[in-house]
Design an enzyme around this catalytic site. Structure first.
Site, short mmCIF file in Angstrom:
data_model
loop_
_atom_site.label_atom_id
_atom_site.label_comp_id
_atom_site.label_asym_id
_atom_site.label_seq_id
_atom_site.Cartn_x
_atom_site.Cartn_y
_atom_site.Cartn_z
N LYS A 114 -21.95 49.04 39.97
CA LYS A 114 -22.71 49.43 41.20
C LYS A 114 -21.70 49.99 42.33
O LYS A 114 -22.14 50.56 43.06
CB LYS A 114 -23.75 48.35 41.91
CG LYS A 114 -24.85 48.12 40.75
CD LYS A 114 -26.01 48.51 41.14
CE LYS A 114 -27.00 48.97 40.09
NZ LYS A 114 -28.15 47.86 39.76
N LYS A 195 -29.00 51.70 28.26
CA LYS A 195 -30.19 51.07 28.33
C LYS A 195 -31.17 51.45 29.31
O LYS A 195 -30.85 52.34 30.22
CB LYS A 195 -29.65 49.53 29.01
CG LYS A 195 -29.46 49.56 30.41
CD LYS A 195 -29.62 47.88 30.78
CE LYS A 195 -29.47 48.15 32.26
NZ LYS A 195 -29.55 46.69 32.94
N LYS A 198 -34.76 51.56 35.40
CA LYS A 198 -35.68 51.56 36.34
C LYS A 198 -34.86 52.85 37.15
O LYS A 198 -35.55 53.67 38.11
CB LYS A 198 -35.97 50.77 37.67
CG LYS A 198 -36.97 49.45 36.80
CD LYS A 198 -37.13 48.58 38.12
CE LYS A 198 -37.65 47.28 37.71
NZ LYS A 198 -37.35 46.32 38.31
P1 AMP Z 1 -34.76 44.17 36.50
O1 AMP Z 1 -35.67 45.32 36.62
O2 AMP Z 1 -33.30 44.82 36.57
O3 AMP Z 1 -35.05 43.39 37.81
O4 AMP Z 1 -35.02 43.25 35.23
C1 AMP Z 1 -36.06 42.46 34.96
C2 AMP Z 1 -35.89 42.02 33.42
O5 AMP Z 1 -35.97 42.95 32.61
C3 AMP Z 1 -34.58 41.03 33.40
O6 AMP Z 1 -34.79 40.12 32.76
C4 AMP Z 1 -33.94 42.33 32.50
O7 AMP Z 1 -33.02 41.69 31.66
C5 AMP Z 1 -34.99 42.99 31.69
N1 AMP Z 1 -34.74 44.47 31.38
C6 AMP Z 1 -34.27 45.15 32.17
N2 AMP Z 1 -33.80 46.42 31.62
C7 AMP Z 1 -34.10 46.18 30.04
C8 AMP Z 1 -33.87 46.79 28.85
N3 AMP Z 1 -33.63 48.23 28.86
N4 AMP Z 1 -34.12 46.20 27.62
C9 AMP Z 1 -34.61 45.05 28.04
N5 AMP Z 1 -34.73 44.25 28.85
C10 AMP Z 1 -34.57 44.83 30.06
#
Ligand code: AMP
Ligand code: TRP
Length: 348
Positions: A114, A195, A198
């Protein structure tokens, strides 16, 4: 009855929740609710670490709560709350920050990514994992169910807990990450080496839980594949098809080898058509429940209000212990060893 082990996890209200979030995290939270004493936190303070709009953040917080409830988080079995509703998170963050080193925070992959190429890097991004450690340690969570990308942050949380316990005496439970072997890293549909995220500017790279069926069909149809046409799991040589097989397997609850057999001698076209339907079949009932919550925001707000009250109780009790251990605040009168008589004598 013995108390169930506690689980805590968090998710940022930073935009459309996608099937990576669902398969890597939310689905497991839902499935394990009976096994654990659960807390799920919408981490709005974390969402402030990158530039954002205040009105949008608040709308997304409510939106995310609706998605989590529609996905099956059950307020009768799990505490669902908003991080900023519980002041103790920021207080413990400060305390843990005094034990963290700048060097270890700068080494976090997320910080490096970031801050790369940015001249002005907010200090919030550096402190992000310390706040996450506070979220977890405040509630004595034994397990933290997350996707693969969070492993390093949980490792840091453990280090900070160990350091605190060593310095001030046994206070925190050392948490363990709960990362499943399948689905912990769902890849982008447009680039299987990245990966699913969002923040990817290309909406075709992800399927959001709110996507209507025709959008899901189109995104899957356009998803990149590999040059040869065989449907076989091979992360190294066939990352795109392997990712689609993982998604298929988790949504349909069919093991990958069985899918490979089922599609032996068949083309990508048929495989993708079926995959889109499998996803739609799982998301349709979720979307119907979501429409109910969207129509009744007062229900969601009531659940979050109750969740915050419960979380606050737990957090306040823990922080009383932490403050005591760290030597914060005024001494308790009965703990003072100097008697009034001694004070009088010494001033003569
Ligand atoms: P975040 O959207 O960054 O707040 O992530 C929320 C949860 O989703 C966390 O446990 C992340 O590790 C999981 N996560 C986010 N992106 C992925 C992905 N591409 N594959 C699997 N888990 C994900
Ligand atoms: N950093 C996590 C993510 O981006 C979100 C998060 C914040 C979290 N606090 C947490 C996850 C506590 C687990 C436990 O996904």
């Amino acid at each position: 009855m013995a108390a169930k082990p506690r689980v805590l996890s968090g998710i940022q209200p930073t935009g459309g929740i996608h099937i990576g979030n669902y398969l890597g995290a939310i689905r497991n939270w839902v499935a394990q609710q009976d096994q654990y004493d659960n807390l799920f936190c919408i981490v709005d303070l974390h969402a402030m670490t990158l530039p954002y709009d205040a009105q949008t953040l608040r709308a997304r917080t409510l939106e995310l709560a609706s998605v989590l409830l529609a996905a099956g988080i059950d307020p009768a079995r799990s505490v669902l709350f908003v991080q900023s509703d519980v002041r103790e998170h920021t207080e413990l963050c400060w305390i843990l920050g005094t034990l963290a080193t700048v060097g270890e925070l700068r080494r976090m992959t997320q910080f490096k990514e970031k801050s790369k190429g940015n001249e002005r890097v907010g200090a919030g991004i550096l402190f992000y994992p310390v706040l996450q450690a506070a979220d977890i340690l405040l509630y004595d969570a034994a397990y933290v169910p997350v996707g693969e990308d969070q492993k390093q942050h949980i490792e840091l949380t453990r280090d900070l807990a160990i350091r605190f316990n060593h310095t001030f005496g046994e206070t925190f439970v050392i948490p363990e990450p709960d990362i499943k072997p399948t689905g912990a890293r769902i890849m982008s549909l447009t680039n299987p080496l990245k990966k699913m995220s969002k923040s990817d500017p290309d909406p075709d790279s992800r399927i959001e839980l709110r996507d209507p069926p025709d959008v899901i069909r189109r995104k899957i149809r356009r998803a990149v594949t590999d040059s040869e046409t065989v449907i076989r799991y091979d992360e190294e040589h066939k990352p795109a098809i392997s990712n689609l097989l993982t998604i298929y397997s988790l949504f349909a609850d069919i093991p990958i080898p069985e899918l490979e057999q089922r599609y032996a001698g068949k083309g990508y076209g048929e495989f993708k058509r079926d995959l889109a339907e499998v996803i739609i079949e799982k998301l349709t009932p979720l979307q119907a429940r979501l429409a109910e919550y969207d129509a009744h925001p007062e229900r969601v707000i009531a659940i979050l209000t109750e969740g915050a009250a419960r979380a606050r109780e737990l957090a306040a009790a823990k922080m009383a212990v932490v403050r005591e251990r760290c030597g914060l605040g005024l001494p308790r009168l009965e703990s003072l060893t100097i008697s009034p008589l001694q004070t009088a004598l010494s001033s003569q």
